[in-house]
Scaffold this active site. Structure first.
Site, PDB file in Angstrom:
ATOM      1  N   SER A 486     -62.780  11.262  18.696  1.00  0.00           N
ATOM      2  CA  SER A 486     -62.282  12.578  18.167  1.00  0.00           C
ATOM      3  C   SER A 486     -61.262  13.276  18.924  1.00  0.00           C
ATOM      4  CB  SER A 486     -63.811  13.427  17.940  1.00  0.00           C
ATOM      5  OG  SER A 486     -63.556  14.403  16.919  1.00  0.00           O
ATOM      6  N   ASP A 497     -47.550   9.910  22.085  1.00  0.00           N
ATOM      7  CA  ASP A 497     -46.401  10.511  21.039  1.00  0.00           C
ATOM      8  C   ASP A 497     -45.327  10.986  21.615  1.00  0.00           C
ATOM      9  OD1 ASP A 497     -47.715   9.003  18.908  1.00  0.00           O
ATOM     10  OD2 ASP A 497     -48.618  10.914  18.073  1.00  0.00           O
ATOM     11  N   LYS A 511     -62.824   7.962  15.148  1.00  0.00           N
ATOM     12  CA  LYS A 511     -63.301   8.923  14.473  1.00  0.00           C
ATOM     13  C   LYS A 511     -62.152  10.043  14.251  1.00  0.00           C
ATOM     14  CE  LYS A 511     -66.424  11.915  12.825  1.00  0.00           C
ATOM     15  NZ  LYS A 511     -65.808  13.202  12.703  1.00  0.00           N
TER      16      LYS A 511
END
Length: 718
Positions: A486, A497, A511
């Site tokens: 999460s 990224d 998740k």
């Protein structure tokens, strides 16, 4: 409480609870087994209520029109609900026969229309038949025990499947009788090999089966309704589930940070209650022995000598039994996640306590590396969860505790210590407050988007760091593992990224969905309403975050992780949002991996870790166990010898005396687990490897800087 507030609270508690229950502040008297049970009593079928029928209609509407997944209720879904419901009620296929299933062939494809209109009787008919068959099977087992174990042949060349979830249903009652003889033999053999005498085994098994029998006779309408609705809701995704009024009460209590108990989330796993995860900073996590995927066999209170066998108990009853007053001790007998069968159990004593926010706080350390005369100081920041003291925040306290605030302070301290780089340790971090993940990313970037959230209407919300200040702009490594989920995945994905640092470890949990809890006329529905996406466009759902450099883990990916759950929402991607790329690692990543591989090939610690992983994998892939006493004993002895060999090899590396016996090893492990200041060898080993990767980055970065002119470096940074 608004949906948004519930969403924040849910994230604050490290992901939604799913079908598990956290052991919080409720206290209940132990649920013992009746002194005697009328085994000839007639089962009283349960029937649906008007309130349940109304709730069913509301659930069907919510699922069709507000869930993230667009799924219609049709004949195909009816068959899937039927199969899922049978898996829920008889997942090991030990109660029903093919003859029983033929009785329901006519309603298999009619469940969909019935569920739309609140016609619950078909689901209750299935439930009642399973309860009746369960009573018959348990009485059969008790009859075998009453006759004595002399009739059981432990010299025959027989075996039993460890997992029957994919096995064929037995054709008839006679075949099921043969299966249950094997089940009783397996249970007896398991306890004999653990050193129990036959009288103790009889008492243990009689307590187990009578306890299950008692609960079968005490079946409630709400048990059938909750099981049926969860089989139905689970078609949309594994995090969508129905909470009965009692379960809703448990869930709402767990939404506060005032958790008293052992700090664990449990879920039903066929006849067992399984540990899903441990609450960071909770008593079980600090005690150190209880692990995810352990299965609970019995529970003993600190004022009682006799354990209560909880195999076959309802989840809420096990939760009530384990809960208790602060400072009291509860002892769990568990089958470890690594065990191949019931022959291996261990006993864990845990002192109940309140889960304190400060014990979930981020912490720091500094490791020093000597690399051929070049010394490096690496700062390590461990983040157990993404937390925030919402009460202090709402009260206007300017010094309220939060992950981001604490990490900012730790970074300043590490800067003063003169560290060359920072390793962020997010292993076993199950998530937490979403806004904290957003803010934490902001400590390492100027400003920009951190995560995208798409709802069922395809509307995309972008969360961003609006603060242009940067707390740390130096080299960064993020450690993750399968239990990182999460909010941890949002942070690690954003760092990856942005090219802000390297992600190291194993594939994360996956998740990437958001749930809201919605009230019904009867209970609550927890429903998935949106999905997380990285700034690069890919979802964290199902796939998780794939590390730049992989380190193998003991965790079994086939049993733990989003992609191990039935009907999990798939991975997909949306458009990327503009974001800065701070560094392109493509020029050095191959060299980083090569250096890492070379270190691991030469590392005795890694060889031992890989040996242990291979051993655990071999045990997990075992499909059956022998019911022949001598063969089973030899198999267990082989497992014990391998465990002892690996443990002694690790002690030899540390210059310590080897253990003579497995009992000596187990006693030592118990002492180590009870020592809260003790650090796990694997954690040290992997953290140090994170430090070495950091040093490699620094060396290669300098090498690249020497051959690139400033304009090229500036272009690369962009």
């Amino acid at each position: 409480m608004s949906i948004a507030e519930r969403s924040i609270t849910r994230h604050m508690l490290h992901r939604s609870l799913g079908k598990g229950l956290a052991l919080g502040i409720l206290m209940a008297l132990p649920l013992g087994v009746a002194a005697s049970i009328d085994r000839n009593a007639e089962y009283q079928p349960v029937t649906p209520t008007v309130d349940q029928a109304r709730a069913n209609i509301l659930i069907a509407r919510q699922l069709q029109f507000t869930h993230f997944r667009d799924l219609g209720i049709n004949d195909a879904l009816s068959g899937d609900v039927f199969d899922a419901y049978l898996d829920y009620l008889d997942g090991q296929r030990i109660y029903l026969t093919q003859e029983d299933l033929q009785k329901f062939s006519a309603i298999r494809l009619g469940l969909g229309s019935a569920l739309k209109t609140g016609q619950l009787q078909p689901g209750f008919d299935i439930y009642n038949l399973v309860q009746q068959r369960m009573i018959e099977r348990l009485n059969f087992a008790l009859d075998l025990i009453d006759k004595g174990f002399d009739q059981l042949d432990f010299e025959a060349d027989e075996s039993i499947l460890l997992d029957r979830s994919e096995a064929d249903w037995e054709p008839n009652r006679e075949a099921l009788d043969e299966l249950w003889v094997k089940r009783v033999k397996n249970a007896v053999l398991a306890q004999r090999l653990n050193g129990s005498d036959d009288e103790a085994i009889k008492e243990s098994l009689r307590q187990r089966y009578e306890g299950q029998l008692k609960r079968a006779y005490q079946a409630r309408s709400e048990d059938a309704f909750q099981a049926y609705m969860n089989a139905f809701a689970g078609m949309w995704d594994p995090h969508t589930s129905y909470f009965s009024p009692r379960t809703s009460e448990n869930f709402n209590i767990n939404m506060s940070l005032s958790l008293e108990g052992i700090g664990a989330v449990l879920q039903a796993d066929n006849e067992y209650t399984k540990v899903v995860r441990l609450v960071p900073g909770g008593p079980a996590a600090k005690q150190g022995q209880l692990q995810p995927a352990d299965r609970i066999v019995s529970v003993t209170q600190d004022d009682e000598e006799k354990p209560v066998n909880v195999i076959g108990w309802r989840l809420d009853e096990v939760v009530d039994l384990i809960r208790g007053p602060r400072e009291s001790t509860v002892t769990l007998e568990v089958i470890p996640a690594s065990a191949t069968d019931e022959t291996v159990t261990k006993t864990i004593a845990i002192k109940r306590d309140k889960v304190k926010l400060e014990e979930q706080s981020a912490s720091k350390d500094v490791i020093e590396l000597d690399r051929g005369g070049q010394d490096y100081r690496i700062g390590v920041i461990n983040i157990p969860t993404f937390y925030a003291d919402f009460q202090a925040m709402q009260a206007g306290d300017p010094n309220y505790k939060s992950t981001t605030r604490d990490v900012r302070n730790l970074i300043e301290e590490l800067k003063e210590d003169g560290v060359d780089g920072v390793v962020m340790d997010l292993r076993n971090n199950g998530g937490g407050a979403l806004h904290e993940a957003n803010d934490l990313v902001g400590l390492f970037i100027d400003q920009g988007p951190t995560v995208q959230i798409r709802n069922s209407n395809n509307e995309v919300q972008v969360l961003a760091d609006e603060d242009p200040s940067v707390a740390y702009d130096g080299p960064l490594v993020v450690l993750v593992n399968r239990m990182s989920a999460s909010a941890s995945e949002i942070f690690a994905g954003a760092i990856q990224d942005y090219g802000r640092g390297l992600v190291v470890g194993s594939q994360t949990f996956g998740k990437g969905t958001v749930q809201a809890v919605r009230p019904l006329n009867h209970g609550q529905l927890k429903i998935t309403q949106s999905k997380f996406y990285r700034v690069s466009g890919g979802s964290t759902q199902h796939k998780g975050v794939i590390p730049d450099i992989e380190i193998p883990s003991r965790v079994d990916k086939t049993r733990i992780g989003e992609d191990a759950l039935d009907h999990a929402l798939p991975w997909d991607q949306i458009e990327a949002v503009p974001h800065t790329r701070y560094f392109d690692f493509s020029g050095i990543i191959d060299e980083l991996r090569n250096r890492h591989d070379e270190r691991f090939e030469e590392s005795p610690e890694f060889r031992l870790l890989q040996q242990e992983i291979d051993f655990l994998k071999e045990q997990r892939e075992l499909e059956s166990v022998s019911l022949n006493h001598d063969e089973r004993k030899e198999h267990q002895s082989q497992i014990e010898r391998t465990r002892l060999t690996i443990a002694n090899a690790r002690r030899e590396l540390r210059g310590e005396e080897p253990f003579e016996t497995l009992e000596e090893l187990d006693d030592w492990q118990d002492v180590q687990a009870a020592d809260l200041d003790n650090t796990d060898d694997e954690l040290d080993f992997i953290i140090r490897e994170g430090g070495h990767i950091m040093a490699d980055m620094l060396e290669l970065d300098r090498r690249m800087a020497s051959i690139l002119d400033p304009k090229q470096l500036a272009a690369q940074a962009r």
